[in-house]
Design an enzyme around this catalytic site. Structure first.
Site, PDB file in Angstrom:
ATOM      1  N   TYR A 165       0.829  -1.204   0.000  1.00  0.00           N
ATOM      2  CA  TYR A 165       0.000   0.000   0.000  1.00  0.00           C
ATOM      3  C   TYR A 165       0.858   1.247   0.000  1.00  0.00           C
ATOM      4  CZ  TYR A 165      -4.002  -2.921   1.441  1.00  0.00           C
ATOM      5  OH  TYR A 165      -4.996  -3.853   1.519  1.00  0.00           O
ATOM      6  N   SER A 214     -13.724  -4.280   1.330  1.00  0.00           N
ATOM      7  CA  SER A 214     -14.552  -3.636   0.298  1.00  0.00           C
ATOM      8  C   SER A 214     -16.039  -3.822   0.545  1.00  0.00           C
ATOM      9  CB  SER A 214     -14.178  -4.161  -1.100  1.00  0.00           C
ATOM     10  OG  SER A 214     -12.888  -3.734  -1.469  1.00  0.00           O
ATOM     11  N   LEU A 219     -18.191  -1.663   0.678  1.00  0.00           N
ATOM     12  CA  LEU A 219     -18.912  -0.730  -0.196  1.00  0.00           C
ATOM     13  C   LEU A 219     -18.501  -0.895  -1.656  1.00  0.00           C
ATOM     14  CD1 LEU A 219     -18.908   2.518   1.987  1.00  0.00           C
ATOM     15  CD2 LEU A 219     -20.794   0.916   1.603  1.00  0.00           C
ATOM     16  N   GLY A 220     -17.818  -1.984  -1.978  1.00  0.00           N
ATOM     17  CA  GLY A 220     -17.471  -2.247  -3.370  1.00  0.00           C
ATOM     18  C   GLY A 220     -16.714  -1.108  -4.027  1.00  0.00           C
ATOM     19  N   LEU A 239     -21.275   1.046  -3.770  1.00  0.00           N
ATOM     20  CA  LEU A 239     -22.470   0.832  -2.963  1.00  0.00           C
ATOM     21  C   LEU A 239     -22.798   2.014  -2.055  1.00  0.00           C
ATOM     22  CD1 LEU A 239     -21.802  -2.921  -2.171  1.00  0.00           C
ATOM     23  CD2 LEU A 239     -23.719  -2.025  -3.518  1.00  0.00           C
ATOM     24  N   LYS A 287     -22.591   7.077  -4.752  1.00  0.00           N
ATOM     25  CA  LYS A 287     -22.014   8.305  -5.320  1.00  0.00           C
ATOM     26  C   LYS A 287     -21.753   8.225  -6.819  1.00  0.00           C
ATOM     27  CE  LYS A 287     -17.307   7.154  -3.743  1.00  0.00           C
ATOM     28  NZ  LYS A 287     -16.247   7.576  -2.793  1.00  0.00           N
TER      29      LYS A 287
END
Length: 352
Positions: free
Chosen positions: A53, A235, A237-238, A242, A245
């Site tokens: 990351y 994830s 909220l994918g 999801l 927005k």
């Protein structure tokens, strides 16, 4: 915030964990430290990161997230004992030649060196949960659906990987081990080999789990249940789909600062499939029909699911963090859950 044990270990984590892959790319160090402060204040004791990351991965930002977290620990020495810290060693090369020169195999020496490098960047003496980021073998992951034995090649065995991790545990550098982006066979084999040879048993598997990716429900959940292995859901909220927005203008709205708009590389992956956005829009509409925001419904689906030990949320602001944490306690009724399942079968998990 409720806590739960990781697998059969004595490590207890908050039911919501903070994923940090945005730190160092979308989120600068000052804002990242503010997010970490707020998360801790609100009862989140679980922080997850990785050597590769921030994301999207670049040579210039390799290790950047761990460095940011390490500087936070350095500023607040007393905080380290209040946090369960997880990080990951990258698996074989996936188009990232800056990680171990693009090696197609993760050797025992690589595992040791990567752990020591992470310890240094994180400014800590021990990693609470050390995970293999993706399988060190030919296996479907990151949106791939099918296993093809033609792609098999000689690689470090699961036994040898576990022996390398065992040495880190015995040295006091790692408390517990886990997997990520794993398959049911992979989890079962890691557990079998560990039990057969007296090696550390994996306590967690960190895999995607959300309304548009429910691969866990197709057999991995049974494996985790019977082996006593905890699911860390990432994830939820994918990648933001999801949250609603992207519902109006898709990924092409220049005013939208979400990662799917900012990074072409993200749009080329599973979350950028047209089918994924189409499914997300239908779930958003369903949430609103039931008086919920899309974010609240999507997170509640993970927060209340028996399969999930801890849900890893990723945010770029304090407002997003508070919204995600405020969704805790939301209950989805039986009618809404049935409607969610009906949509699932119609949409067929487009981001799996």
């Amino acid at each position: 915030m409720q806590t739960t044990p990781l697998g059969r270990s004595e490590i207890a984590v908050s039911r919501i964990g903070l994923g940090t892959m945005t730190f160092g790319e979308q989120v600068g160090e000052g804002d990242a430290h503010a997010i970490l402060d707020r998360a801790l204040e609100r009862g989140v004791n679980f922080i997850d990161t990785a050597e590769m990351y921030s994301v999207p991965p670049r040579a210039e930002t390799f290790g950047a997230t761990e460095i940011i977290i390490g500087r936070w620990f350095a500023k607040h020495p007393a905080v380290r004992d209040r946090v369960v810290l997880a990080t990951k060693v990258s698996g074989p090369a996936r188009g990232m030649p800056w990680i171990r020169n693009g090696a197609g195999n993760l050797s025992p020496a690589d595992i040791t060196r990567a752990c020591e490098d992470s310890l240094r960047r994180l400014c800590t003496d021990v990693i609470d949960l050390y995970q293999i980021h993706w399988p060190n073998r030919n296996a479907p992951s990151f949106g791939s659906v099918y296993f093809d034995p033609v792609n098999d090649q000689p690689q470090t065995s699961i036994h040898d990987q576990l022996e390398a991790l065992d040495r880190l545990v015995r040295a006091g550098k790692v408390r517990a081990i886990g997997l990520s982006n794993e398959t049911p066979w992979g989890v079962t084999e890691f557990v079998r080999v560990a039990e057969q040879h007296g090696l550390p048993r994996v306590v967690t598997v960190q895999n995607p789990y959300c309304l548009i990716n429910r691969c866990v429900d197709n057999g991995l959940d049974e494996t985790l249940h019977h082996t006593g292995t905890s699911l860390l859901a990432y994830s939820p909220l994918g990648f933001g789909l999801l949250s609603g927005k992207y519902d109006a203008l898709g990924f092409d709205d220049p005013a939208n600062r979400g990662r799917m708009t900012l990074f072409e590389r993200m749009r080329q992956q599973r979350w950028g499939r047209p089918e994924s956005l189409a499914a997300a829009r239908r779930y958003s509409a369903l949430a609103r029909e039931h008086g919920l925001t899309p974010t609240r419904m999507a997170l509640a689906f993970c927060y209340t699911n028996w399969r999930v030990a801890s849900t890893l949320i990723g945010v770029t602001s304090l407002a997003q963090l508070d919204e995600c944490l405020d969704a805790w306690g939301t209950v989805l009724g039986t009618e809404l859950l049935a409607a969610i399942d009906k949509l699932r079968w119609e949409m067929r998990d487009p981001a799996q």
